[in-house]
Design an enzyme around this catalytic site. Structure first.
Site, PDB file in Angstrom:
ATOM      1  N   LYS A 128       0.820  -1.230   0.000  1.00 55.70           N
ATOM      2  CA  LYS A 128       0.000   0.000   0.000  1.00 55.70           C
ATOM      3  C   LYS A 128       0.847   1.269   0.000  1.00 55.70           C
ATOM      4  O   LYS A 128       0.491   2.265  -0.617  1.00 55.70           O
ATOM      5  CB  LYS A 128      -0.953   0.028   1.185  1.00 55.70           C
ATOM      6  CG  LYS A 128      -0.317  -0.244   2.532  1.00 55.70           C
ATOM      7  CD  LYS A 128      -0.861  -1.520   3.093  1.00 55.70           C
ATOM      8  CE  LYS A 128      -0.061  -2.021   4.259  1.00 55.70           C
ATOM      9  NZ  LYS A 128      -0.622  -3.231   4.816  1.00 55.70           N
TER      10      LYS A 128
ATOM     11  N   GLU B 299      -5.024  -5.689  -4.992  1.00 59.98           N
ATOM     12  CA  GLU B 299      -6.178  -5.960  -4.119  1.00 59.98           C
ATOM     13  C   GLU B 299      -5.752  -6.138  -2.658  1.00 59.98           C
ATOM     14  O   GLU B 299      -6.416  -5.682  -1.734  1.00 59.98           O
ATOM     15  CB  GLU B 299      -6.896  -7.225  -4.602  1.00 59.98           C
ATOM     16  CG  GLU B 299      -8.115  -7.587  -3.795  1.00 59.98           C
ATOM     17  CD  GLU B 299      -9.162  -6.500  -3.811  1.00 59.98           C
ATOM     18  OE1 GLU B 299      -9.568  -6.084  -4.916  1.00 59.98           O
ATOM     19  OE2 GLU B 299      -9.570  -6.027  -2.725  1.00 59.98           O
TER      20      GLU B 299
ATOM     21  N   VAL C 294      -5.279  -3.196   0.363  1.00 57.92           N
ATOM     22  CA  VAL C 294      -6.305  -2.563   1.200  1.00 57.92           C
ATOM     23  C   VAL C 294      -7.260  -3.641   1.710  1.00 57.92           C
ATOM     24  O   VAL C 294      -7.812  -4.413   0.925  1.00 57.92           O
ATOM     25  CB  VAL C 294      -7.111  -1.512   0.403  1.00 57.92           C
ATOM     26  CG1 VAL C 294      -8.083  -0.786   1.320  1.00 57.92           C
ATOM     27  CG2 VAL C 294      -6.194  -0.522  -0.287  1.00 57.92           C
TER      28      VAL C 294
ATOM     29  N   ASP D 258      -0.572   3.849   8.056  1.00 59.33           N
ATOM     30  CA  ASP D 258      -0.998   2.682   7.271  1.00 59.33           C
ATOM     31  C   ASP D 258      -2.427   2.901   6.741  1.00 59.33           C
ATOM     32  O   ASP D 258      -2.707   2.679   5.560  1.00 59.33           O
ATOM     33  CB  ASP D 258      -0.924   1.429   8.162  1.00 59.33           C
ATOM     34  CG  ASP D 258      -1.506   0.207   7.488  1.00 59.33           C
ATOM     35  OD1 ASP D 258      -0.813  -0.378   6.637  1.00 59.33           O
ATOM     36  OD2 ASP D 258      -2.660  -0.153   7.789  1.00 59.33           O
TER      37      ASP D 258
ATOM     38  N   LYS E 136      -3.906   3.386   2.744  1.00 57.99           N
ATOM     39  CA  LYS E 136      -5.030   2.632   2.179  1.00 57.99           C
ATOM     40  C   LYS E 136      -6.146   3.559   1.699  1.00 57.99           C
ATOM     41  O   LYS E 136      -6.699   3.368   0.615  1.00 57.99           O
ATOM     42  CB  LYS E 136      -5.561   1.656   3.228  1.00 57.99           C
ATOM     43  CG  LYS E 136      -4.548   0.562   3.554  1.00 57.99           C
ATOM     44  CD  LYS E 136      -4.950  -0.167   4.824  1.00 57.99           C
ATOM     45  CE  LYS E 136      -4.009  -1.297   5.166  1.00 57.99           C
ATOM     46  NZ  LYS E 136      -4.248  -1.829   6.509  1.00 57.99           N
TER      47      LYS E 136
HETATM   48  N1  LIG Z   1       1.111  -8.899   6.795  1.00 61.09           N
HETATM   49  C1  LIG Z   1      -0.120  -8.564   6.397  1.00 61.09           C
HETATM   50  O1  LIG Z   1      -1.100  -9.000   6.968  1.00 61.09           O
HETATM   51  C2  LIG Z   1      -0.296  -7.644   5.223  1.00 61.09           C
HETATM   52  C3  LIG Z   1      -1.592  -7.277   4.832  1.00 61.09           C
HETATM   53  C4  LIG Z   1      -1.768  -6.481   3.703  1.00 61.09           C
HETATM   54  C5  LIG Z   1      -0.669  -6.029   3.019  1.00 61.09           C
HETATM   55  N2  LIG Z   1       0.598  -6.350   3.437  1.00 61.09           N
HETATM   56  C6  LIG Z   1       1.741  -5.855   2.674  1.00 61.09           C
HETATM   57  O2  LIG Z   1       2.415  -6.968   2.117  1.00 61.09           O
HETATM   58  C7  LIG Z   1       3.805  -6.662   2.006  1.00 61.09           C
HETATM   59  C8  LIG Z   1       4.605  -7.735   2.732  1.00 61.09           C
HETATM   60  O3  LIG Z   1       4.217  -7.745   4.089  1.00 61.09           O
HETATM   61  P1  LIG Z   1       4.626  -8.917   5.086  1.00 61.09           P
HETATM   62  O4  LIG Z   1       3.784  -8.755   6.283  1.00 61.09           O
HETATM   63  O5  LIG Z   1       4.635 -10.202   4.369  1.00 61.09           O
HETATM   64  O6  LIG Z   1       6.125  -8.480   5.435  1.00 61.09           O
HETATM   65  P2  LIG Z   1       7.265  -9.356   6.078  1.00 61.09           P
HETATM   66  O7  LIG Z   1       6.692 -10.518   6.814  1.00 61.09           O
HETATM   67  O8  LIG Z   1       8.170  -8.418   6.771  1.00 61.09           O
HETATM   68  O9  LIG Z   1       8.014  -9.947   4.787  1.00 61.09           O
HETATM   69  C9  LIG Z   1       8.798  -9.155   3.961  1.00 61.09           C
HETATM   70  C10 LIG Z   1       9.615 -10.072   3.091  1.00 61.09           C
HETATM   71  O10 LIG Z   1      10.389  -9.266   2.200  1.00 61.09           O
HETATM   72  C11 LIG Z   1      11.729  -9.753   2.196  1.00 61.09           C
HETATM   73  N3  LIG Z   1      12.622  -8.667   1.868  1.00 61.09           N
HETATM   74  C12 LIG Z   1      12.959  -7.576   2.581  1.00 61.09           C
HETATM   75  N4  LIG Z   1      13.841  -6.819   1.919  1.00 61.09           N
HETATM   76  C13 LIG Z   1      14.080  -7.477   0.764  1.00 61.09           C
HETATM   77  C14 LIG Z   1      14.911  -7.207  -0.339  1.00 61.09           C
HETATM   78  N5  LIG Z   1      15.678  -6.113  -0.393  1.00 61.09           N
HETATM   79  N6  LIG Z   1      14.921  -8.092  -1.368  1.00 61.09           N
HETATM   80  C15 LIG Z   1      14.168  -9.219  -1.337  1.00 61.09           C
HETATM   81  N7  LIG Z   1      13.329  -9.501  -0.305  1.00 61.09           N
HETATM   82  C16 LIG Z   1      13.310  -8.641   0.717  1.00 61.09           C
HETATM   83  C17 LIG Z   1      11.969 -10.302   3.584  1.00 61.09           C
HETATM   84  O11 LIG Z   1      13.049 -11.204   3.524  1.00 61.09           O
HETATM   85  P3  LIG Z   1      13.531 -12.015   4.832  1.00 61.09           P
HETATM   86  O12 LIG Z   1      12.369 -12.916   5.179  1.00 61.09           O
HETATM   87  O13 LIG Z   1      14.702 -12.797   4.346  1.00 61.09           O
HETATM   88  O14 LIG Z   1      13.845 -11.008   5.869  1.00 61.09           O
HETATM   89  C18 LIG Z   1      10.609 -10.940   3.871  1.00 61.09           C
HETATM   90  O15 LIG Z   1      10.578 -12.250   3.368  1.00 61.09           O
HETATM   91  C19 LIG Z   1       3.975  -5.252   2.580  1.00 61.09           C
HETATM   92  O16 LIG Z   1       3.891  -4.316   1.530  1.00 61.09           O
HETATM   93  C20 LIG Z   1       2.762  -5.115   3.475  1.00 61.09           C
HETATM   94  O17 LIG Z   1       2.386  -3.768   3.674  1.00 61.09           O
HETATM   95  C21 LIG Z   1       0.810  -7.153   4.526  1.00 61.09           C
END
Ligand SMILES: NC(=O)c1ccc[n+]([C@@H]2O[C@H](COP(=O)([O-])OP(=O)(O)OC[C@H]3O[C@@H](n4cnc5c(N)ncnc54)[C@H](OP(=O)(O)O)[C@@H]3O)[C@@H](O)[C@H]2O)c1
Length: 429
Positions: free
Chosen positions: A106, A130, A133, A202, A206
């Site tokens: 987002k 999708e 948000v 955040d 959104k």
């Molecule tokens: N979590 C939710 O419920 C949720 C909901 C809606 C949207 N989102 C969005 O989805 C996205 C991911 O969120 P998340 O919760 O999955 O985050 P997360 O658990 O912190 O995962 C981020 C991932 O990105 C990897 N990463 C970080 N820097 C990198 C780089 N330079 N090159 C390659 N990979 C890299 C990390 O690697 P490592 O594992 O090796 O550290 C990790 O696997 C974000 O934009 C977030 O705003 C998340």
């Protein structure tokens, strides 16, 4: 990308909560393309290869940007996060190479949405988000597809599950904001650095995206007005409840006299209202249009499974071949909407004061409000003594915002008022 590929080769950058969820989702529920092909993850990237699930079957890329450029993938899925840095570079690279992009990011779309949309449209490929948000609850698709062409007036709701969880727990357990936040961090519901969530940023990302989709304007995060939860005290939750309201962090985008107002702030919703009823980590959204009236959706706004499901739905759309303008209009025609003057806003407000326990205080407050033409809707005085004073709470009728703020400032300057007044708007619901 070939539209008749048997297999749609997916490259996933980011294997955290959402990326890991997507790997599991596609292993459990294959996604099929209309021509009989299916989506398969073929390559992945993260910072480290160490995972608690098997990635041995996928090509590994140390560099997400190299993955985005790889000729061996048909769709690039960005699940790294952050408005800039690697996520932005990788998405730009994929689009420049003519690859469809699916992202849950987002911050990236709210800040760079128009430029990325221009890149995608120049290449004739979809840019879908999708999952950015309301996680697993469809909101983007509803605005972009189901309501395309509708004359929308407003979108407003609860878009941050962490804040909603904290507010719900404070009310249920009678614990302070700091206590509940610390527990949420221990349980993994809140980030170690919770600023993005509790500061309202955040939710602002959104609602910026939803505003652009609803009103066909450029995403304009820089002008969003943002007030977070950090000032909310348990006594406000209790006093609001006594008055028949529940406090929520409300994100809203409204069209007012040709301008667009995009805001996030705590707001009181009547206890029986669906926004007040959406508890815990739930998200909820009202959409109001001239022809359709009001639509309400509620559901999970985050979490590995729901968010991965939204990413999968976008992958399925890419395979189905639909390419639409990213924000309703071609990116080159998106304009930054004019803002809305404070005087065009007519909020009702909850105002909490700590006053000296002496005669004439209520008269002084009432007179000040009357002089500013602010009319009182209700008054509540609690027989408790706090920090040497008595808390009183009033709610106002709808008042032009600058007038309301001036009246509150004058009340704060009265000698009988012991603390700066606390004002929380009453949601226009
Ligand atoms: N979590 C939710 O419920 C949720 C909901 C809606 C949207 N989102 C969005 O989805 C996205 C991911 O969120 P998340 O919760 O999955 O985050 P997360 O658990 O912190 O995962 C981020 C991932 O990105 C990897 N990463 C970080 N820097 C990198 C780089 N330079 N090159 C390659 N990979 C890299 C990390 O690697 P490592 O594992 O090796 O550290 C990790 O696997 C974000 O934009 C977030 O705003 C998340």
């Amino acid at each position: 990308m070939s539209p008749i590929s048997k297999t749609w080769r997916i490259g996933v950058a980011g294997l955290g909560n959402v990326g890991g969820g997507l790997v599991k989702f596609l292993a459990e529920a294959p996604l099929y393309a209309p021509a009989g092909g299916r989506a398969e993850i073929v390559a992945v990237s993260a910072r480290s290869r160490k995972r608690d699930f098997d990635i041995s079957g996928y090509a590994w890329f140390d560099d997400a940007v190299a993955l985005a450029a790889s000729p061996d993938i048909d769709i690039f899925v960005e699940l790294i996060g952050g408005s800039d840095g690697t996520a932005k570079a990788a998405v730009e690279t994929a689009l420049k190479h003519g690859k469809p992009v699916v992202t849950a990011n987002k911050a990236l779309i709210a800040v760079h949405g128009q430029a990325l949309a221009a890149l995608a449209e120049a290449q004739g490929v979809p840019l879908l988000f999708e999952a950015a948000v309301m996680g697993g609850t469809p909101a983007v698709k509803m605005l972009r597809e189901a309501l395309v062409g509708e004359d929308l007036i407003s979108v407003a709701g609860i878009l941050n599950g962490t804040c909603n969880y904290i507010l719900t727990e404070m009310e249920a357990s009678g614990r302070s904001f700091a206590d509940v936040l610390a527990e949420a961090q221990r349980l993994g519901y809140a980030e170690a650095d919770p600023t993005t969530d509790i500061g309202g940023f955040d939710a602002a990302h959104k609602i910026t995206i939803l505003a652009a989709l609803a009103f066909g304007c450029a995403p304009n995060y820089a002008d969003a007005e943002i007030e977070g939860l950090d000032q909310i005290e348990l006594q406000d939750i209790r006093l609001a409840h006594d008055l028949g309201y529940r406090i929520k962090l409300v994100a809203s985008a409204e069209r007012i006299d040709g301008g667009v107002s995009v805001r996030v702030h705590p707001a009181l919703a009547p206890l029986e209202h669906p926004l007040a009823q959406a508890g815990g980590a739930l998200n909820a959204l009202f959409i109001e249009g001239k022809r359709i009236g009001r639509i309400f959706v509620q559901g999970p706004g985050a979490g590995s499974g729901p968010t991965a499901a939204a990413v999968a739905a976008d992958i399925s759309d890419v395979m189905a071949g639909a390419v639409r303008p990213v924000f309703q209009k071609p990116a080159s025609e998106l304009k930054t909407a004019r803002g809305v003057e404070g005087s065009q806003r007519l909020p009702r407000a909850y105002v909490r004061l700590l006053v000296r326990d002496e005669p004439g205080v209520i008269a002084a407050v009432s007179e000040t409000l009357a002089e500013e033409n602010v009319s009182i809707d209700s008054f509540l005085q609690k027989p408790v003594h706090d920090a040497g004073g008595v808390p009183i709470v009033l709610t106002t009728h709808a008042t032009p915002e600058p007038v309301l703020l001036r009246a509150i400032e004058r009340i704060g300057a009265l000698p009988q008022v012991l603390q700066p007044p606390r004002m929380i708007r009453i949601a226009r619901v």
